[in-house]
Design a protein around this motif. Structure first.
Motif, PDB file in Angstrom:
ATOM      1  N   ASN A 137       0.777  -1.236   0.000  1.00 54.23           N
ATOM      2  CA  ASN A 137       0.000   0.000   0.000  1.00 54.23           C
ATOM      3  C   ASN A 137       0.808   1.285   0.000  1.00 54.23           C
ATOM      4  O   ASN A 137       0.219   2.373   0.037  1.00 54.23           O
ATOM      5  N   GLY A 176      -8.844   2.973  -1.086  1.00 54.05           N
ATOM      6  CA  GLY A 176      -8.370   2.550   0.224  1.00 54.05           C
ATOM      7  C   GLY A 176      -9.523   2.368   1.181  1.00 54.05           C
ATOM      8  O   GLY A 176     -10.660   2.137   0.768  1.00 54.05           O
ATOM      9  N   ALA A 209      -7.543   4.729   6.871  1.00 56.95           N
ATOM     10  CA  ALA A 209      -6.495   5.703   6.546  1.00 56.95           C
ATOM     11  C   ALA A 209      -6.683   6.974   7.360  1.00 56.95           C
ATOM     12  O   ALA A 209      -5.709   7.621   7.755  1.00 56.95           O
ATOM     13  N   GLN A 210      -7.949   7.345   7.577  1.00 55.58           N
ATOM     14  CA  GLN A 210      -8.247   8.534   8.374  1.00 55.58           C
ATOM     15  C   GLN A 210      -8.431   8.202   9.858  1.00 55.58           C
ATOM     16  O   GLN A 210      -8.006   8.964  10.714  1.00 55.58           O
ATOM     17  N   ALA A 212      -2.283   2.377   5.113  1.00 59.66           N
ATOM     18  CA  ALA A 212      -3.294   3.192   4.428  1.00 59.66           C
ATOM     19  C   ALA A 212      -3.118   4.666   4.766  1.00 59.66           C
ATOM     20  O   ALA A 212      -3.280   5.544   3.912  1.00 59.66           O
ATOM     21  N   GLY A 213      -2.784   4.955   6.027  1.00 61.35           N
ATOM     22  CA  GLY A 213      -2.536   6.338   6.417  1.00 61.35           C
ATOM     23  C   GLY A 213      -1.344   6.925   5.687  1.00 61.35           C
ATOM     24  O   GLY A 213      -1.360   8.091   5.261  1.00 61.35           O
ATOM     25  N   LEU A 235      -2.395   7.616   2.097  1.00 62.00           N
ATOM     26  CA  LEU A 235      -3.218   8.816   1.995  1.00 62.00           C
ATOM     27  C   LEU A 235      -2.362  10.077   2.044  1.00 62.00           C
ATOM     28  O   LEU A 235      -2.571  11.016   1.259  1.00 62.00           O
ATOM     29  N   ALA A 291     -11.755   6.585   0.063  1.00 59.16           N
ATOM     30  CA  ALA A 291     -11.717   5.778   1.282  1.00 59.16           C
ATOM     31  C   ALA A 291     -13.082   5.136   1.497  1.00 59.16           C
ATOM     32  O   ALA A 291     -14.111   5.814   1.457  1.00 59.16           O
ATOM     33  N   GLU A 328      -9.709  13.835  -1.988  1.00 56.10           N
ATOM     34  CA  GLU A 328      -9.871  12.851  -0.907  1.00 56.10           C
ATOM     35  C   GLU A 328     -11.340  12.780  -0.521  1.00 56.10           C
ATOM     36  O   GLU A 328     -11.918  13.768  -0.090  1.00 56.10           O
TER      37      GLU A 328
END
Length: 243
Positions: free
Chosen positions: A111, A138, A142-143, A156-157, A160, A181, A227
């Protein structure tokens, strides 16, 4: 020769839906994945809907091989106008307290390093043409990372943040980078939810793959939001024991 979208990690879920959505807009489709036979089957399904599609074997964990496969796409179908990256992780996801370096390394390869390798294989041409879109699929981890998917969320973070700074860097030269996301479980087009129901409670939002594909098309066409989150992230994280 028409415009081309290259889908890395193409499968029956998001990848196929994105291929169909862009195909309806006149794009020819390159499908890249490890399983050559399955990818050829997807290409045949697309051809049955009048979409020109071709399968290419590629493993995102093999960065030189991935770059070579994207080079093959350009040789066969011409310049890549859109790159969409959405391979799924496999294996166990241990909690942070027992997460090993090797387990985290796999997710970073999948990723973070894989995406960077794919981007570097297509970005120079896009910058030279001053056009192109680079899209990533994703998860909402991620958030807002989850303990239950810790190694995936860490990667994932990082992905991003890469997309955020990539878009700021290349947008001045006509190239767009965006991240979708998913706050929920993907239900592939034409499939029921029986398999998901075995593993995920009914409270987890279900999101149709074609909805995700429509969002990718909007990001590419409008180039406004880099995003976005699809699904109900607050509902997802309110499930007892899920967060």
């Amino acid at each position: 020769m028409g415009k081309t979208i290259a889908i890395v990690g193409a499968g029956e879920g998001v990848g196929l839906a994105v291929a169909e959505r862009f195909g309806r807009e006149g794009f020819q489709v390159a499908l890249l994945a490890r399983d050559a036979e399955k990818t050829k089957s997807l290409a045949n399904r697309l051809a049955g809907h009048g979409i020109k599609a071709q399968a290419f074997k590629a493993n995102v964990l093999d960065r030189p091989g991935l770059a070579a496969a994207l080079g093959d796409v350009k040789q066969s179908l011409g310049p890549i106008d859109v790159l969409e990256y959405s391979p799924l992780p496999s294996g166990q996801m241990p909690p942070p307290r027992v997460l090993s370096v090797d387990e985290q390394e796999y997710h970073l390869e999948l990723n973070v390093l894989g995406p960077i390798a794919a981007v570097q294989a297509v970005l120079p041409d896009m910058l030279a043409r001053k056009s192109g879109s680079i899209l990533f699929t994703g998860a909402a981890s991620a958030q807002r990372p989850l303990i239950m998917t810790a190694p995936f969320g860490v990667a994932a973070g990082a992905l991003l943040n890469y997309v955020r700074i990539l878009n700021r860097d290349v947008s001045v030269d006509g190239v767009f980078a965006g991240f979708v996301a998913i706050a929920g479980i993907v239900v592939p087009t034409g499939k029921d939810d029986a398999e998901n129901a075995q593993f995920f409670p009914s409270e987890v939002p279900r999101i149709k793959s074609e909805e995700i594909a429509d969002l990718h098309w909007r990001l590419h066409a409008e180039r406004r939001d880099s995003e976005v989150i699809i699904g109900d992230i607050d509902r997802l994280y309110a499930i007892p024991g899920f967060y």
